[in-house]
Design a protein around this motif. Structure first.
Motif, PDB file in Angstrom:
ATOM      1  N   PHE A  14       0.826  -1.205   0.000  1.00 33.04           N
ATOM      2  CA  PHE A  14       0.000   0.000   0.000  1.00 33.04           C
ATOM      3  C   PHE A  14       0.863   1.258   0.000  1.00 33.04           C
ATOM      4  N   ALA A  15       2.047   1.178   0.622  1.00 30.94           N
ATOM      5  CA  ALA A  15       2.939   2.343   0.665  1.00 30.94           C
ATOM      6  C   ALA A  15       3.488   2.698  -0.707  1.00 30.94           C
ATOM      7  N   LYS A  16       3.491   1.738  -1.629  1.00 29.52           N
ATOM      8  CA  LYS A  16       4.029   1.994  -2.974  1.00 29.52           C
ATOM      9  C   LYS A  16       3.071   2.828  -3.825  1.00 29.52           C
ATOM     10  N   ASP A  17       1.825   2.961  -3.377  1.00 31.64           N
ATOM     11  CA  ASP A  17       0.832   3.770  -4.097  1.00 31.64           C
ATOM     12  C   ASP A  17       0.755   3.361  -5.569  1.00 31.64           C
ATOM     13  N   ALA A  18       0.700   2.056  -5.807  1.00 35.77           N
ATOM     14  CA  ALA A  18       0.647   1.524  -7.167  1.00 35.77           C
ATOM     15  C   ALA A  18      -0.729   1.743  -7.785  1.00 35.77           C
ATOM     16  N   GLN A  19      -0.807   1.597  -9.085  1.00 36.66           N
ATOM     17  CA  GLN A  19      -2.083   1.710  -9.794  1.00 36.66           C
ATOM     18  C   GLN A  19      -3.114   0.749  -9.223  1.00 36.66           C
ATOM     19  N   ASP A  20      -2.687  -0.439  -8.858  1.00 37.95           N
ATOM     20  CA  ASP A  20      -3.526  -1.437  -8.200  1.00 37.95           C
ATOM     21  C   ASP A  20      -2.639  -2.146  -7.188  1.00 37.95           C
ATOM     22  N   VAL A  21      -3.105  -2.278  -5.946  1.00 41.41           N
ATOM     23  CA  VAL A  21      -2.251  -2.825  -4.892  1.00 41.41           C
ATOM     24  C   VAL A  21      -1.829  -4.260  -5.184  1.00 41.41           C
ATOM     25  N   ARG A  22      -2.571  -4.943  -6.050  1.00 38.00           N
ATOM     26  CA  ARG A  22      -2.198  -6.324  -6.373  1.00 38.00           C
ATOM     27  C   ARG A  22      -0.914  -6.407  -7.186  1.00 38.00           C
ATOM     28  N   LEU A  23      -0.518  -5.325  -7.837  1.00 37.06           N
ATOM     29  CA  LEU A  23       0.719  -5.363  -8.621  1.00 37.06           C
ATOM     30  C   LEU A  23       1.937  -5.598  -7.728  1.00 37.06           C
ATOM     31  N   PRO A  24       2.133  -4.838  -6.628  1.00 40.34           N
ATOM     32  CA  PRO A  24       3.251  -5.164  -5.736  1.00 40.34           C
ATOM     33  C   PRO A  24       2.961  -6.352  -4.816  1.00 40.34           C
ATOM     34  N   LEU A  25       1.699  -6.645  -4.555  1.00 42.58           N
ATOM     35  CA  LEU A  25       1.363  -7.753  -3.659  1.00 42.58           C
ATOM     36  C   LEU A  25       1.569  -9.114  -4.310  1.00 42.58           C
ATOM     37  N   PHE A  26       1.150  -9.244  -5.584  1.00 46.21           N
ATOM     38  CA  PHE A  26       1.081 -10.546  -6.232  1.00 46.21           C
ATOM     39  C   PHE A  26       2.195 -10.801  -7.239  1.00 46.21           C
ATOM     40  N   PHE A  27       2.947  -9.760  -7.611  1.00 45.02           N
ATOM     41  CA  PHE A  27       3.912  -9.898  -8.700  1.00 45.02           C
ATOM     42  C   PHE A  27       5.269  -9.343  -8.276  1.00 45.02           C
ATOM     43  N   THR A  28       6.331  -9.827  -8.925  1.00 42.90           N
ATOM     44  CA  THR A  28       7.673  -9.366  -8.593  1.00 42.90           C
ATOM     45  C   THR A  28       7.918  -8.001  -9.247  1.00 42.90           C
ATOM     46  N   SER A  80      10.045  -7.229 -11.455  1.00 43.05           N
ATOM     47  CA  SER A  80      10.576  -7.301 -12.806  1.00 43.05           C
ATOM     48  C   SER A  80       9.561  -6.775 -13.821  1.00 43.05           C
ATOM     49  N   ALA A  81      10.059  -6.268 -14.940  1.00 47.37           N
ATOM     50  CA  ALA A  81       9.188  -5.726 -15.973  1.00 47.37           C
ATOM     51  C   ALA A  81       8.239  -6.796 -16.506  1.00 47.37           C
ATOM     52  N   GLN A  82       8.739  -8.002 -16.678  1.00 47.46           N
ATOM     53  CA  GLN A  82       7.905  -9.080 -17.215  1.00 47.46           C
ATOM     54  C   GLN A  82       6.771  -9.427 -16.252  1.00 47.46           C
ATOM     55  N   SER A  83       7.099  -9.543 -14.973  1.00 47.81           N
ATOM     56  CA  SER A  83       6.075  -9.886 -13.993  1.00 47.81           C
ATOM     57  C   SER A  83       5.047  -8.771 -13.867  1.00 47.81           C
ATOM     58  N   GLN A  84       5.498  -7.524 -13.883  1.00 48.19           N
ATOM     59  CA  GLN A  84       4.566  -6.403 -13.773  1.00 48.19           C
ATOM     60  C   GLN A  84       3.648  -6.311 -14.989  1.00 48.19           C
ATOM     61  N   ARG A  85       4.164  -6.596 -16.169  1.00 50.40           N
ATOM     62  CA  ARG A  85       3.305  -6.617 -17.355  1.00 50.40           C
ATOM     63  C   ARG A  85       2.224  -7.689 -17.217  1.00 50.40           C
ATOM     64  N   ALA A  86       2.625  -8.839 -16.741  1.00 50.16           N
ATOM     65  CA  ALA A  86       1.651  -9.911 -16.519  1.00 50.16           C
ATOM     66  C   ALA A  86       0.635  -9.494 -15.464  1.00 50.16           C
ATOM     67  N   GLY A  87       1.105  -8.771 -14.459  1.00 50.52           N
ATOM     68  CA  GLY A  87       0.206  -8.290 -13.420  1.00 50.52           C
ATOM     69  C   GLY A  87      -0.809  -7.303 -13.952  1.00 50.52           C
ATOM     70  N   GLU A  88      -0.363  -6.388 -14.799  1.00 45.34           N
ATOM     71  CA  GLU A  88      -1.289  -5.412 -15.386  1.00 45.34           C
ATOM     72  C   GLU A  88      -2.350  -6.097 -16.248  1.00 45.34           C
ATOM     73  N   ALA A  89      -1.939  -7.123 -16.975  1.00 41.61           N
ATOM     74  CA  ALA A  89      -2.901  -7.873 -17.792  1.00 41.61           C
ATOM     75  C   ALA A  89      -3.908  -8.594 -16.900  1.00 41.61           C
ATOM     76  N   PHE A  90      -3.427  -9.146 -15.792  1.00 39.44           N
ATOM     77  CA  PHE A  90      -4.329  -9.807 -14.841  1.00 39.44           C
ATOM     78  C   PHE A  90      -5.339  -8.825 -14.263  1.00 39.44           C
ATOM     79  N   VAL A  91      -4.875  -7.659 -13.832  1.00 33.68           N
ATOM     80  CA  VAL A  91      -5.775  -6.660 -13.256  1.00 33.68           C
ATOM     81  C   VAL A  91      -6.847  -6.269 -14.261  1.00 33.68           C
ATOM     82  N   ASP A  92      -6.468  -6.078 -15.512  1.00 34.20           N
ATOM     83  CA  ASP A  92      -7.445  -5.736 -16.545  1.00 34.20           C
ATOM     84  C   ASP A  92      -8.505  -6.834 -16.680  1.00 34.20           C
ATOM     85  N   ARG A  93      -8.056  -8.087 -16.657  1.00 35.58           N
ATOM     86  CA  ARG A  93      -9.008  -9.196 -16.761  1.00 35.58           C
ATOM     87  C   ARG A  93      -9.940  -9.250 -15.552  1.00 35.58           C
TER      88      ARG A  93
END
Length: 276
Positions: A146-160, A162-175
Motif C-alpha cells: 500500500f505504501a508503494k501507491d501503485a495503480q492497483d495494490v495487487r501489482l506489488p502484492l502478487f507480482f515481482t 521485474s518488468a515481465q512480472s509487472q506486465r503480466a500483473g497489469e494484464a491480470f488486473v485488466d481481466r
C-alpha cells in the motif's frame, strides 16, 4: 453452460443460517472443482482467464465465504470456523465428491477440509499457501504494498518488481476488472481484520512434525511463486516433503499471484493433475 466468470449470474444458497453467494460455470461433467479464495478476495478477485479455462470441461464453483462479498453472516477470525462455513456451503451443493483449489488463505481451508468427514475431497490444488506453523509476512507485505501507491495494490502484492512480472500483473488486473455488472463489493475491515487474525494464528500454531499435513492422503498439487514475499516458497517445499502424495511446481520470477501470472501454464498443470 456457456457463461464465463464475467457473465455468470450470481446465485444464492442458504446453509446453516448463511446466505452464500456463488457462481457456477462449465458443463455438468467431471468432478466439480471448488475454488477457495485468498485474503480479502471475492468472486471477482479470481482471474477470468484461469477460471474460464478450468471450466471448459468440468463444473467450477466460485463463492463468497461467510461475511465476504455478497454472502451474509460475519467473517470469522479463525481458520477452523471459516472451513466449517465453507463445508456447509459445499455440502449444500449436493455433490458426491469435489476437488479443491485453495489459493493463499483458501489453501488453509483446503488442508483442513481434506481430512474432515463433511465433504468428500478427491484431489487438492494448493497455490501460494502455507502449512500450520508456516512462515508468513502478511502485515509487512501488505503495508509495503500500500505504501508503494501503485495503480492497483495487487501489482506489488502478487507480482515481482521485474518488468515481465509487472506486465503480466497489469494484464491480470485488466481481466479481473472486466466484469461491470453485478460485481461483488470490495472487502472492508470487517473482512480484512478477522481474516488477517486467522492467517497469523494459523502460522503461529506450531506443528513441528507436520501431523496435519501427514494426515492428508489425497493426491495434491502444490504450486508456488519463486519469490512469494507473503508466504515464502519454503512453505511449499515443507508441504511437499511432509505430504505422502504431493507434487510440487514452482514458477519462475513470480510472486504470491504466480497462478495469475502464468494462467495458461497453471491451467495446463491443473488439468493434467485432475485428469490423472
Amino acid at each position: 453452460m456457456t457463461d464465463s466468470l464475467q457473465t455468470a449470474p450470481t446465485q444464492y444458497l442458504e446453509a446453516d443460517g448463511i446466505r452464500f453467494a456463488y457462481r457456477r460455470l462449465g458443463p455438468d461433467a467431471g468432478t466439480p472443482l471448488i475454488l477457495l479464495q485468498h485474503f480479502t478476495g471475492t468472486m471477482d478477485s479470481w482471474d477470468p482467464a484461469l477460471v474460464d479455462a478450468l471450466a471448459a470441461e468440468r463444473t467450477v464453483i466460485v463463492f463468497d465465504n461467510a461475511g465476504v462479498g455478497r454472502s451474509s453472516g460475519a467473517t470469522p477470525d479463525n481458520v477452523e470456523q471459516q472451513t466449517a462455513d465453507a463445508e456447509s456451503f459445499i455440502a449444500a451443493l449436493g455433490f458426491d465428491e469435489v476437488d479443491l483449489l485453495g489459493f493463499s488463505l483458501g489453501g488453509f481451508l483446503a488442508q483442513l477440509m481434506a481430512v474432515r468427514p463433511k465433504v468428500k475431497v478427491r484431489r487438492i490444488i494448493l497455490a501460494g499457501t502455507a502449512p500450520k506453523g508456516g512462515e508468513e509476512h502478511l502485515l509487512q507485505v501488505v503495508g509495503e504494498a500500500f505504501a508503494k501507491d501503485a495503480q492497483d495494490v495487487r501489482l506489488p502484492l502478487f507480482f515481482t518488481p521485474s518488468a515481465q512480472s509487472q506486465r503480466a500483473g497489469e494484464a491480470f488486473v485488466d481481466r479481473a476488472l472486466a466484469r461491470r455488472q453485478d460485481r461483488d463489493p470490495d472487502s472492508a475491515d470487517t473482512v480484512s481484520d478477522p481474516q488477517a487474525a486467522s492467517i497469523i494464528a494459523w502460522c503461529s500454531e506450531r506443528d513441528p512434525h507436520h501431523a496435519s499435513l501427514k494426515a492428508i492422503g489425497q493426491p495434491t498439487l502444490i504450486v508456488h511463486g519463486s519469490d512469494d514475499t507473503m508466504f515464502p516458497s519454503v512453505n511449499a517445499y515443507e508441504m511437499f516433503k511432509a505430504m505422502s502424495n504431493a507434487t510440487l511446481i514452482i514458477y519462475p520470477d513470480s510472486g504470491h499471484g504466480a497462478l495469475f501470472q502464468y494462467p495458461e501454464t497453471f491451467v495446463s498443470h491443473v488439468k493434467t493433475f485432475l485428469d490423472a
